[in-house]
Design a protein around this motif. Structure first.
Motif, mmCIF file in Angstrom:
data_model
loop_
_atom_site.group_PDB
_atom_site.id
_atom_site.type_symbol
_atom_site.label_atom_id
_atom_site.label_comp_id
_atom_site.label_asym_id
_atom_site.label_seq_id
_atom_site.Cartn_x
_atom_site.Cartn_y
_atom_site.Cartn_z
ATOM 1 N N ALA A 83 55.850 11.585 93.191
ATOM 2 C CA ALA A 83 54.636 11.658 94.325
ATOM 3 C C ALA A 83 53.864 12.889 94.380
ATOM 4 N N GLN A 84 54.456 13.937 93.793
ATOM 5 C CA GLN A 84 53.463 15.161 93.598
ATOM 6 C C GLN A 84 53.006 15.016 92.205
ATOM 7 N N ALA A 85 53.145 14.511 91.243
ATOM 8 C CA ALA A 85 52.299 14.431 90.004
ATOM 9 C C ALA A 85 51.172 14.004 90.101
ATOM 10 N N GLY A 86 50.241 14.855 89.619
ATOM 11 C CA GLY A 86 49.056 14.199 89.362
ATOM 12 C C GLY A 86 48.317 14.218 88.046
ATOM 13 N N PRO A 87 47.150 13.655 88.141
ATOM 14 C CA PRO A 87 46.598 13.266 86.567
ATOM 15 C C PRO A 87 46.683 14.463 85.498
ATOM 16 N N LYS A 88 46.722 15.647 85.874
ATOM 17 C CA LYS A 88 46.829 16.575 84.862
ATOM 18 C C LYS A 88 48.122 17.190 84.648
ATOM 19 N N ASP A 89 49.061 16.795 85.278
ATOM 20 C CA ASP A 89 50.509 17.226 84.877
ATOM 21 C C ASP A 89 51.090 16.308 83.732
ATOM 22 N N LEU A 90 52.194 16.850 83.288
ATOM 23 C CA LEU A 90 53.005 16.061 82.301
ATOM 24 C C LEU A 90 53.932 15.775 82.899
ATOM 25 N N VAL A 91 54.568 14.222 82.731
ATOM 26 C CA VAL A 91 55.666 14.078 83.447
ATOM 27 C C VAL A 91 56.348 13.305 82.253
ATOM 28 N N LEU A 92 57.624 13.967 81.933
ATOM 29 C CA LEU A 92 58.704 13.225 81.032
ATOM 30 C C LEU A 92 60.131 12.671 81.579
ATOM 31 N N ALA A 93 60.626 11.697 80.804
ATOM 32 C CA ALA A 93 61.729 11.192 81.317
ATOM 33 C C ALA A 93 62.653 11.230 80.152
ATOM 34 N N ALA A 94 63.882 12.074 80.607
ATOM 35 C CA ALA A 94 65.135 12.196 79.647
ATOM 36 C C ALA A 94 65.810 11.096 79.961
ATOM 37 N N TRP A 95 66.442 10.341 78.850
ATOM 38 C CA TRP A 95 67.550 9.210 79.058
ATOM 39 C C TRP A 95 68.440 9.020 77.776
ATOM 40 N N PRO A 96 69.702 9.337 78.218
ATOM 41 C CA PRO A 96 70.583 9.432 76.783
ATOM 42 C C PRO A 96 70.654 7.945 76.288
ATOM 43 N N GLY A 97 70.260 8.064 74.779
ATOM 44 C CA GLY A 97 70.556 6.888 74.063
ATOM 45 C C GLY A 97 71.881 6.964 73.386
ATOM 46 N N GLN A 98 72.225 6.001 72.463
ATOM 47 C CA GLN A 98 73.338 5.847 71.836
ATOM 48 C C GLN A 98 73.848 7.033 71.132
ATOM 49 N N TRP A 99 73.155 7.726 70.390
ATOM 50 C CA TRP A 99 73.389 8.905 69.691
ATOM 51 C C TRP A 99 72.803 10.328 69.938
ATOM 52 N N SER A 100 71.620 9.967 70.855
ATOM 53 C CA SER A 100 71.137 11.292 71.231
ATOM 54 C C SER A 100 70.252 11.155 72.330
ATOM 55 N N GLN A 101 69.691 12.282 73.193
ATOM 56 C CA GLN A 101 69.001 12.213 74.114
ATOM 57 C C GLN A 101 67.452 11.644 73.930
ATOM 58 N N PHE A 136 60.765 10.392 76.776
ATOM 59 C CA PHE A 136 59.809 9.507 77.073
ATOM 60 C C PHE A 136 58.695 10.063 77.774
ATOM 61 N N LEU A 137 57.453 9.590 77.487
ATOM 62 C CA LEU A 137 56.279 9.992 78.361
ATOM 63 C C LEU A 137 56.142 9.135 79.323
ATOM 64 N N VAL A 138 56.132 9.576 80.766
ATOM 65 C CA VAL A 138 55.717 8.827 81.762
ATOM 66 C C VAL A 138 54.215 8.513 81.906
ATOM 67 N N ASP A 139 53.863 7.274 81.381
ATOM 68 C CA ASP A 139 52.411 7.181 81.140
ATOM 69 C C ASP A 139 52.006 6.235 82.368
ATOM 70 N N ASP A 140 52.455 5.847 83.126
ATOM 71 C CA ASP A 140 52.100 5.060 84.204
ATOM 72 C C ASP A 140 52.922 5.356 85.528
ATOM 73 N N LEU A 141 52.030 6.531 86.382
ATOM 74 C CA LEU A 141 52.824 7.184 87.459
ATOM 75 C C LEU A 141 52.861 6.018 88.549
ATOM 76 N N LYS A 142 51.947 5.415 88.829
ATOM 77 C CA LYS A 142 51.956 4.273 89.939
ATOM 78 C C LYS A 142 52.914 3.279 89.609
ATOM 79 N N ALA A 143 53.356 2.560 88.502
ATOM 80 C CA ALA A 143 54.211 2.228 88.392
ATOM 81 C C ALA A 143 55.639 2.572 88.416
ATOM 82 N N ALA A 144 55.656 3.748 87.989
ATOM 83 C CA ALA A 144 56.874 4.707 88.194
ATOM 84 C C ALA A 144 57.260 4.794 89.626
ATOM 85 N N ARG A 145 56.423 5.208 90.411
ATOM 86 C CA ARG A 145 56.563 5.267 91.938
ATOM 87 C C ARG A 145 56.974 4.039 92.644
#
Length: 88
Positions: free
Chosen positions: A54-72, A75-84
Motif C-alpha cells: 500500500a505504501q509503495a510508490g512508483p519510485k520505490d524498488l519492491v522485491l519479493a524473496a521466495w525460497p526455491g528448491q536449491w536457493s533463495q 523477484f522484482l515486484v513489477d505490478d504493484l496493482k496486481a500484487a495489492r
C-alpha cells in the motif's frame, strides 16, 4: 529529488512471470521495499505485506524473496496493482 532516481533490476525475474501466480500470502515469502529516500523495510506477515504494498510508490524498488528448491530466489515486484489485489 529522490536519492535513487532509478533502479536497474533487469537481471531479476518478475513476479508477474511466475506460472500459476506468485504466492503472495506464503509464509516463506518476504517483501523488501527500498523507498526513494533509501529507507529499507521488510515484510513477512500478511498485514506487513499489505502495508508495504500500500505504501509503495512508483519510485520505490519492491522485491519479493521466495525460497526455491536449491536457493533463495529474488523477484522484482513489477505490478504493484496486481500484487495489492492478490494479497487482499
Amino acid at each position: 529529488m529522490p536519492r535513487f532516481a532509478d533502479f536497474d533490476a533487469s537481471s531479476l525475474r518478475r513476479t508477474s512471470s511466475v506460472e500459476d501466480g506468485f504466492p503472495w500470502r506464503g509464509q516463506t515469502v518476504t517483501l523488501i521495499r527500498i523507498d526513494s529516500k533509501g529507507i529499507v523495510t521488510q515484510a513477512t506477515r500478511i498485514t506487513e505485506k499489505r502495508a508495504t504494498l500500500a505504501q509503495a510508490g512508483p519510485k520505490d524498488l519492491v522485491l519479493a524473496a521466495w525460497p526455491g528448491q536449491w536457493s533463495q530466489d529474488v523477484f522484482l515486484v513489477d505490478d504493484l496493482k496486481a500484487a495489492r489485489e492478490e494479497i487482499g
